[in-house]
Write a protein that holds these residues in place. Structure first.
Motif, mmCIF file in Angstrom:
data_model
loop_
_atom_site.group_PDB
_atom_site.id
_atom_site.type_symbol
_atom_site.label_atom_id
_atom_site.label_comp_id
_atom_site.label_asym_id
_atom_site.label_seq_id
_atom_site.Cartn_x
_atom_site.Cartn_y
_atom_site.Cartn_z
ATOM 1 N N GLU A 26 0.740 -1.449 0.266
ATOM 2 C CA GLU A 26 -0.151 0.477 -0.079
ATOM 3 C C GLU A 26 0.770 1.009 0.116
ATOM 4 N N SER A 30 0.103 4.242 -2.923
ATOM 5 C CA SER A 30 0.149 5.835 -2.256
ATOM 6 C C SER A 30 1.477 6.368 -2.840
ATOM 7 N N ARG A 34 0.743 9.622 -5.606
ATOM 8 C CA ARG A 34 1.108 11.151 -4.545
ATOM 9 C C ARG A 34 2.986 11.446 -6.301
ATOM 10 N N ARG A 51 -9.438 -7.034 1.582
ATOM 11 C CA ARG A 51 -8.498 -5.990 1.646
ATOM 12 C C ARG A 51 -8.156 -5.705 0.331
ATOM 13 N N ALA A 54 -10.745 -2.336 0.347
ATOM 14 C CA ALA A 54 -10.386 -1.408 0.715
ATOM 15 C C ALA A 54 -9.419 -0.576 -0.194
ATOM 16 N N VAL A 55 -8.300 -1.049 -0.966
ATOM 17 C CA VAL A 55 -7.393 -0.048 -1.454
ATOM 18 C C VAL A 55 -8.413 0.079 -2.796
ATOM 19 N N LYS A 56 -8.414 -0.376 -3.153
ATOM 20 C CA LYS A 56 -9.339 0.098 -4.569
ATOM 21 C C LYS A 56 -10.725 1.194 -4.159
ATOM 22 N N GLU A 57 -11.271 1.461 -2.851
ATOM 23 C CA GLU A 57 -12.321 2.258 -2.816
ATOM 24 C C GLU A 57 -10.832 3.793 -2.265
ATOM 25 N N GLN A 58 -9.860 3.040 -2.177
ATOM 26 C CA GLN A 58 -9.469 4.570 -0.656
ATOM 27 C C GLN A 58 -8.462 4.956 -1.813
ATOM 28 N N TYR A 59 -7.677 4.611 -2.455
ATOM 29 C CA TYR A 59 -6.677 4.341 -4.037
ATOM 30 C C TYR A 59 -7.693 5.056 -5.341
#
Length: 280
Positions: A26, A30, A34, A51, A54-59
């Motif tokens: 992760e 990120s 950035r 997991r 969650a990564v798909k939703e956040q990034y």
């Protein structure tokens, strides 16, 4: 000689699969975002559906199975636990396009280990990162495999530049790298814990002791980096004859703290070598 590369914000071409969405996986996702990489140029895989979601939703990055991810990219980053590496390599090996670069950031996994389990001629690189990559201040060391040319090495370095600084080292030095920078943050946190506890013992509120210690550490590290002075020179400037610092340093020497650090780091290097030899 090791070559140092600074963080790059340039958008690089080519798609990258990150297999393993744990802490370091992760962190790399990120960091790459950035640094300017388009989310569509990444694809993430993890054995945990929760997991991965969650990564798909956040990034907002594409996700896929390990096999599908490996088949659709130019570079595959293996960010899995060392004990899981055999299984992951067995899954992806038949799905790699010729020339796909495979980068491992798993501790103790050698380039020979990777090459033995991947198609003949696959370029591989071994990376030892560290946890300050979480705040874009990581220190990573990259070692090329036997089929990894200058361009492949540059690509591997560029991936890690997104999270901090990068060195290129011979693989024979990776155990020492692990002992210094890979495990190094834990040594620093250990010292910080001790300094905070000392502050509390001397009557300071814990919050005050923590702020004093953390800022002192940050300031000292910044001095080392910005001045380029040898640490011995900087230490001597703080150590007035007969003063408080000299008294404290004498206690550290009497308790053989320097020798303890040397022994501890030798132990870390030995354990890294054991991991590389399969003693997991």
């Amino acid at each position: 000689m090791a070559e140092t590369a600074e963080r790059s914000h340039e958008v690089q071409t080519g798609k990258v699969a990150i297999i393993g969405a744990g802490v370091m996986g992760e962190t790399l996702v990120s960091g790459l975002l950035r640094a300017g990489r388009d989310a569509g140029s990444l694809v993430v895989s993890d054995r945990s559906p929760e997991r991965l979601a969650a990564v798909k939703e956040q990034y907002a990055v594409p996700v896929a199975s390990a096999a599908d991810a490996a088949a659709s990219v130019d570079t595959v980053v293996l960010a899995v636990k060392p004990q899981d590496m055999d299984k992951v390599l067995a899954v992806v090996r038949d799905h790699l396009a010729p020339g796909t670069l495979v980068v491992s950031i798993a501790a103790g996994i050698t380039t020979a280990f990777l090459e033995e389990r991947l198609p003949e001629g696959t370029p591989v690189a071994r990376v030892m990162p560290n946890t300050p990559a979480l705040v874009d201040e990581g220190m990573a060391a990259v070692s090329p495999g036997s089929h990894c040319d200058a361009h492949h090495l540059w690509v591997a370095q560029d991936l890690m530049r997104s999270c901090g600084k990068v060195l290129s080292v011979g693989e024979e030095h990776q155990d020492a790298v692990t002992a210094i920078s890979g495990s190094g943050p834990a040594y620093i946190f250990y010292v910080v814990e001790a300094m905070i506890e000392a502050g509390v013992l001397l009557g300071l509120p814990r919050a005050t002791a923590t702020e004093l210690t953390v800022q002192t550490l940050y300031g000292a590290a910044t001095m080392l980096k910005e001045t380029g002075e040898h640490p011995t020179v900087l230490r001597e400037r703080v150590s007035s004859p007969g003063g408080t610092t000299v008294s404290a340093l004498r206690e550290l020497e009497d308790h053989k703290v320097r020798a303890a650090f040397l022994s501890a780091m030798e132990a870390a290097a030995r354990r890294s070598a054991e991991l590389a030899s399969g003693q997991r």
